[in-house]
Motif scaffolding. Structure first.
Motif, PDB file in Angstrom:
ATOM      1  N   SER A 224       0.843  -1.187   0.000  1.00 43.83           N
ATOM      2  CA  SER A 224       0.000   0.000   0.000  1.00 43.83           C
ATOM      3  C   SER A 224       0.882   1.242   0.000  1.00 43.83           C
ATOM      4  O   SER A 224       1.828   1.345   0.791  1.00 43.83           O
ATOM      5  CB  SER A 224      -0.960   0.012   1.195  1.00 43.83           C
ATOM      6  OG  SER A 224      -0.281  -0.156   2.412  1.00 43.83           O
ATOM      7  N   LEU A 225       0.548   2.162  -0.896  1.00 41.53           N
ATOM      8  CA  LEU A 225       1.379   3.337  -1.168  1.00 41.53           C
ATOM      9  C   LEU A 225       0.569   4.604  -0.968  1.00 41.53           C
ATOM     10  O   LEU A 225      -0.585   4.687  -1.404  1.00 41.53           O
ATOM     11  CB  LEU A 225       1.886   3.271  -2.615  1.00 41.53           C
ATOM     12  CG  LEU A 225       2.705   4.459  -3.130  1.00 41.53           C
ATOM     13  CD1 LEU A 225       4.055   4.540  -2.423  1.00 41.53           C
ATOM     14  CD2 LEU A 225       2.906   4.342  -4.650  1.00 41.53           C
ATOM     15  N   LEU A 254       5.481   1.932 -10.015  1.00 39.71           N
ATOM     16  CA  LEU A 254       4.693   3.161 -10.057  1.00 39.71           C
ATOM     17  C   LEU A 254       5.325   4.243  -9.180  1.00 39.71           C
ATOM     18  O   LEU A 254       5.420   5.405  -9.592  1.00 39.71           O
ATOM     19  CB  LEU A 254       3.255   2.895  -9.608  1.00 39.71           C
ATOM     20  CG  LEU A 254       2.350   4.130  -9.559  1.00 39.71           C
ATOM     21  CD1 LEU A 254       2.085   4.659 -10.967  1.00 39.71           C
ATOM     22  CD2 LEU A 254       1.027   3.819  -8.854  1.00 39.71           C
ATOM     23  N   ALA A 255       5.751   3.886  -7.982  1.00 40.92           N
ATOM     24  CA  ALA A 255       6.340   4.881  -7.079  1.00 40.92           C
ATOM     25  C   ALA A 255       7.580   5.518  -7.698  1.00 40.92           C
ATOM     26  O   ALA A 255       7.783   6.736  -7.600  1.00 40.92           O
ATOM     27  CB  ALA A 255       6.679   4.235  -5.737  1.00 40.92           C
ATOM     28  N   THR A 256       8.397   4.717  -8.358  1.00 41.01           N
ATOM     29  CA  THR A 256       9.603   5.245  -9.000  1.00 41.01           C
ATOM     30  C   THR A 256       9.245   6.240 -10.092  1.00 41.01           C
ATOM     31  O   THR A 256       9.880   7.292 -10.231  1.00 41.01           O
ATOM     32  CB  THR A 256      10.433   4.088  -9.589  1.00 41.01           C
ATOM     33  OG1 THR A 256      10.786   3.187  -8.536  1.00 41.01           O
ATOM     34  CG2 THR A 256      11.680   4.594 -10.273  1.00 41.01           C
ATOM     35  N   ALA A 257       8.210   5.928 -10.870  1.00 41.57           N
ATOM     36  CA  ALA A 257       7.798   6.823 -11.947  1.00 41.57           C
ATOM     37  C   ALA A 257       7.163   8.102 -11.421  1.00 41.57           C
ATOM     38  O   ALA A 257       7.281   9.166 -12.044  1.00 41.57           O
ATOM     39  CB  ALA A 257       6.825   6.091 -12.874  1.00 41.57           C
ATOM     40  N   HIS A 279       5.098   7.455   0.232  1.00 38.90           N
ATOM     41  CA  HIS A 279       5.388   6.679   1.444  1.00 38.90           C
ATOM     42  C   HIS A 279       4.694   5.329   1.366  1.00 38.90           C
ATOM     43  O   HIS A 279       3.501   5.239   1.091  1.00 38.90           O
ATOM     44  CB  HIS A 279       4.904   7.451   2.675  1.00 38.90           C
ATOM     45  CG  HIS A 279       5.007   6.684   3.949  1.00 38.90           C
ATOM     46  ND1 HIS A 279       6.219   6.356   4.524  1.00 38.90           N
ATOM     47  CD2 HIS A 279       4.043   6.160   4.769  1.00 38.90           C
ATOM     48  CE1 HIS A 279       5.996   5.669   5.625  1.00 38.90           C
ATOM     49  NE2 HIS A 279       4.704   5.535   5.802  1.00 38.90           N
ATOM     50  N   TRP A 280       5.450   4.283   1.627  1.00 40.54           N
ATOM     51  CA  TRP A 280       4.882   2.945   1.688  1.00 40.54           C
ATOM     52  C   TRP A 280       4.297   2.693   3.072  1.00 40.54           C
ATOM     53  O   TRP A 280       5.027   2.666   4.053  1.00 40.54           O
ATOM     54  CB  TRP A 280       5.934   1.880   1.380  1.00 40.54           C
ATOM     55  CG  TRP A 280       6.414   1.863  -0.032  1.00 40.54           C
ATOM     56  CD1 TRP A 280       7.586   2.369  -0.513  1.00 40.54           C
ATOM     57  CD2 TRP A 280       5.724   1.304  -1.142  1.00 40.54           C
ATOM     58  NE1 TRP A 280       7.666   2.159  -1.875  1.00 40.54           N
ATOM     59  CE2 TRP A 280       6.536   1.501  -2.283  1.00 40.54           C
ATOM     60  CE3 TRP A 280       4.491   0.650  -1.307  1.00 40.54           C
ATOM     61  CZ2 TRP A 280       6.179   1.081  -3.548  1.00 40.54           C
ATOM     62  CZ3 TRP A 280       4.122   0.233  -2.577  1.00 40.54           C
ATOM     63  CH2 TRP A 280       4.945   0.443  -3.682  1.00 40.54           C
ATOM     64  N   LEU A 281       2.989   2.508   3.160  1.00 41.74           N
ATOM     65  CA  LEU A 281       2.390   2.024   4.400  1.00 41.74           C
ATOM     66  C   LEU A 281       2.712   0.552   4.586  1.00 41.74           C
ATOM     67  O   LEU A 281       2.870   0.065   5.710  1.00 41.74           O
ATOM     68  CB  LEU A 281       0.864   2.214   4.365  1.00 41.74           C
ATOM     69  CG  LEU A 281       0.319   3.610   4.579  1.00 41.74           C
ATOM     70  CD1 LEU A 281      -1.197   3.579   4.516  1.00 41.74           C
ATOM     71  CD2 LEU A 281       0.781   4.209   5.894  1.00 41.74           C
ATOM     72  N   ARG A 282       2.774  -0.150   3.470  1.00 45.80           N
ATOM     73  CA  ARG A 282       3.181  -1.567   3.471  1.00 45.80           C
ATOM     74  C   ARG A 282       4.022  -1.789   2.229  1.00 45.80           C
ATOM     75  O   ARG A 282       3.525  -1.677   1.109  1.00 45.80           O
ATOM     76  CB  ARG A 282       1.936  -2.465   3.472  1.00 45.80           C
ATOM     77  CG  ARG A 282       2.278  -3.962   3.562  1.00 45.80           C
ATOM     78  CD  ARG A 282       1.024  -4.790   3.543  1.00 45.80           C
ATOM     79  NE  ARG A 282       0.218  -4.556   4.733  1.00 45.80           N
ATOM     80  CZ  ARG A 282      -0.076  -5.480   5.648  1.00 45.80           C
ATOM     81  NH1 ARG A 282       0.372  -6.711   5.500  1.00 45.80           N
ATOM     82  NH2 ARG A 282      -0.828  -5.187   6.695  1.00 45.80           N
TER      83      ARG A 282
END
Length: 285
Positions: A224-225, A254-257, A279-282
């Motif tokens: 989860s992001l 996706l986060a990297t992009a 931020h990664w919640l998980r």
């Protein structure tokens, strides 16, 4: 409160939400298998930024209009601006696409879209905008109920193992909306664990989000992001200073992009005190 998105179309929250929405759609369509999208709070489909409601708030001036003027050369932002321009080429220079139009624009002939809308005028506008598209089913009813009625997605004999649920509520229930939305997303995880889920939320003062984020971190998902854009300091409870997205099981990388896209957005439409957060919640395994 009777929320009407026409007052807020094209604002900074729409910019963030729609950039990420298109990025997820492109990740889904990169694979040949068909996919399904559920938009639980679909709205009217297309908005007019020169009409009285949009001009009254002027929120698009500091959102899509400002972004079009600066046109950052960042791929995810350029992708979004291209979609907005495609909508305007089809519907006029003051048109702004809502999430149903963007889904229809980004997805393919073999994909399917379900849109839910409770407000009668918005549902009527949505039918006028997309009702002739055979890929799109429009439901006049509670979008949260669609987690049970439409998931896992099956249309005729075809089952869809991939796709997205977009949850974009008006927060008429204010803080209580978070638990309503998370309850529905728990249902979604149980019924369609392969699907991506994305919840939009407003930010006035970020510290007030702590109970919601604590509950979101407990969702039984693989990853989860959080993606957030504050266009100004979060020091006022009286206006929306930013917004965020909780994404369950986001596409790979996706986060990297998104990281450079968020930086470019902060520079293009941010004011003093603007900030971003990934931020990664998980974290994914």
């Amino acid at each position: 409160m009777n929320y009407q998105h026409a007052f807020h179309a094209g604002n900074h929250a729409d910019v963030l939400k729609h950039i990420v929405l298109l990025a997820i759609c492109d990740a889904l369509t990169a694979k040949p298998a068909p996919c399904f999208a559920l938009d639980t709070h679909a709205g009217g489909g297309i908005y007019r930024l020169r009409e009285e409601r949009a001009r009254r708030t002027g929120e698009a001036d500091d959102g899509i209009s400002l972004l079009l003027a600066t046109a950052p050369r960042q791929p995810l932002i350029a992708r979004y601006l291209s979609a907005v321009n495609a909508c305007r080429a089809e519907h006029g220079a003051d048109a702004y696409p809502g999430s149903p139009w963007l889904l229809a624009h980004a997805l393919r002939e073999q994909d399917r879209i379900a849109c839910c809308e409770t407000e009668l005028a918005a549902a009527g506008a949505l039918r006028r905008a997309l009702g002739s598209d055979p890929r799109v089913a429009i439901h006049s009813g509670d979008g949260y109920a669609a987690f049970k009625s439409l998931l896992p997605p099956k249309i005729g004999d075809q089952r869809f193992n991939r796709g997205l649920v977009l949850v974009d509520p008006p927060y008429e229930a204010q803080a209580a909306e978070f638990e309503i939305a998370l309850k529905a997303m728990r249902e979604g995880l149980a019924r369609w664990p392969q699907g991506i889920q994305m919840l939009w939320y407003p930010i006035k003062q970020r510290r007030t989000l702590t109970p919601f984020l604590r509950s979101a971190a407990k969702l039984q998902t693989k990853a989860s992001l959080l993606v957030e854009l504050l266009v100004r300091a979060d020091d006022s409870p009286l206006r929306m200073n930013g917004s965020g997205l909780l994404i369950l099981d986001p596409p790979w990388q996706l986060a990297t992009a998104l990281a450079p896209a968020l930086d470019a957005l902060k520079s293009a439409i941010g004011e003093a005190g603007a900030d971003t957060r990934l931020h990664w919640l998980r974290e994914p395994a």
